[in-house]
Write a protein that holds these residues in place. Structure first.
Motif, short mmCIF file in Angstrom:
data_model
loop_
_atom_site.label_atom_id
_atom_site.label_comp_id
_atom_site.label_asym_id
_atom_site.label_seq_id
_atom_site.Cartn_x
_atom_site.Cartn_y
_atom_site.Cartn_z
N LEU A 50 0.84 -1.19 0.00
CA LEU A 50 0.00 0.00 0.00
C LEU A 50 0.87 1.25 0.00
N VAL B 79 4.19 -0.99 3.38
CA VAL B 79 3.43 0.25 3.44
C VAL B 79 4.38 1.40 3.15
N TRP C 109 -5.50 -7.67 6.26
CA TRP C 109 -4.27 -6.98 6.63
C TRP C 109 -3.09 -7.94 6.65
N TYR D 261 1.07 -4.87 -6.62
CA TYR D 261 1.04 -6.32 -6.48
C TYR D 261 1.59 -6.96 -7.75
N THR E 3 -2.17 0.78 -4.55
CA THR E 3 -1.73 -0.58 -4.24
C THR E 3 -0.77 -1.07 -5.31
N VAL F 66 -0.86 -7.72 3.62
CA VAL F 66 -0.15 -6.48 3.34
C VAL F 66 1.32 -6.68 3.71
#
Length: 245
Positions: free
Chosen positions: A51, A117, A111, A71, A69, A114
Motif C-alpha cells: 500500500l 506500506v 491486513w 502487487y 496498491t 499487506v
C-alpha cells in the motif's frame, strides 16, 4: 438493429443523438465498478500486496485520503489506484486506519496479506504511538515500511547550497519577468522564432510544482542566449545576469 430495420442513413442519424446525462453517468459508474472488481480480484489472486498512502488538503479545504496498491499479476508488478475517501473531521492515524480497515472488510481483503506500506513523513503516518504505521504493525508486525521517494526528493530539493540557490533564484527571476507580463511573453516568443531557436517559450515555475524545477532550469539553460538578448533589449540585463548561467 437500426441499420437492419431502417437502413444506414437512419443509423447515422441515431448515432448523432447525444446521450442523456443519466445514461452517461450510469455507464461511467458501471465501468468504474468493473475496473474495481478486476483490481480486487487480481489483488486476491496475488496473495501479497503493498500500500502507498497520502493525505492532502484540496482547494476546497477538504482532506482527501488516497490509497494506491502494488502487487504482482502474471509475473509483472502492477500499480493501481485503490480508493479515495475524504476525512470528514480529524486526520489522525486512527482515522486513516479506520477507513482502510472498513474498505478491506467490505471487499474481503486482509491486513495479513499487506507486505509493505509506503507513506510520507507526517506524524499521523509515522507517529510512534498512534501513527498509521504503528497501528498496522500491531496487526502485521513483519510489514516493511518505506518513505515515499517523491517526498524524500521534495525534502532534498528544499536544502540547496547557497551557490545553487542563487542560480535558481536568478533563473526564476528571468522566467517570471518574461512569463508574468503577456506582452513580454509574446515578444520573447517572436524573438525565439526569428532566431530559429529550439524552443519558443520558457517554463513557468511555482514552488507547488517543485518536480518541474529541473525542467525550468534546463529550458533557461538551453535558451540562455535568447533571454540574455531579450533582457538586453529591455535594458534589464544588469539586474538578472549578474551571475552567469
Amino acid at each position: 438493429m437500426v441499420n437492419l430495420v431502417l437502413g444506414g442513413d437512419s443509423e447515422k442519424k441515431i448515432q448523432q443523438i447525444s446521450l442523456c446525462d443519466n445514461t452517461v453517468s450510469t455507464r461511467i459508474e458501471e465501468m468504474s465498478i468493473d475496473i474495481k472488481e478486476q483490481v480486487i480480484r487480481e489483488i486476491k489472486d496475488a496473495g501479497l500486496f503493498a500500500l502507498q498512502l497520502d493525505e492532502s488538503t484540496d482547494v476546497s479545504s477538504y482532506s482527501q485520503f488516497l490509497v494506491f496498491t502494488r502487487y504482482v499479476h502474471e509475473g509483472k508488478f502492477k500499480e493501481e489506484f485503490l480508493f479515495c475517501q475524504p476525512l470528514e473531521t480529524t486526520t489522525k492515524g486512527e482515522d486513516m486506519m479506520k477507513e482502510v480497515t472498513n474498505y478491506f472488510s467490505e471487499l474481503g481483503l486482509s491486513w495479513k496479506n499487506v507486505c509493505a506500506v509506503c507513506t510520507d513523513g507526517a506524524p499521523a503516518m509515522l507517529g510512534s504511538k498512534s501513527g498509521f504505521v504503528s497501528r498496522v504493525k500491531e496487526i502485521t508486525p513483519e510489514v516493511t515500511v518505506t518513505h515515499c521517494m517523491i517526498h524524500r526528493q521534495a525534502l532534498a530539493s528544499g536544502t540547496l547550497t547557497r551557490e545553487l540557490q542563487a542560480i535558481l533564484d536568478n533563473a526564476i527571476k528571468i522566467v517570471n519577468y518574461v512569463k508574468s507580463i503577456p506582452v513580454n511573453t509574446r515578444l520573447f516568443k517572436q524573438l525565439c522564432k526569428d532566431l530559429d531557436s529550439e524552443h519558443q517559450l520558457l517554463l513557468f515555475y511555482t514552488k507547488v510544482r517543485w518536480l518541474y524545477k529541473g525542467n525550468v532550469l534546463n529550458r533557461v539553460f538551453e535558451l540562455r542566449e535568447d533571454p540574455k538578448m531579450f533582457l538586453d533589449m529591455q535594458d534589464e540585463e544588469p539586474i538578472f545576469f549578474n551571475d552567469p548561467l
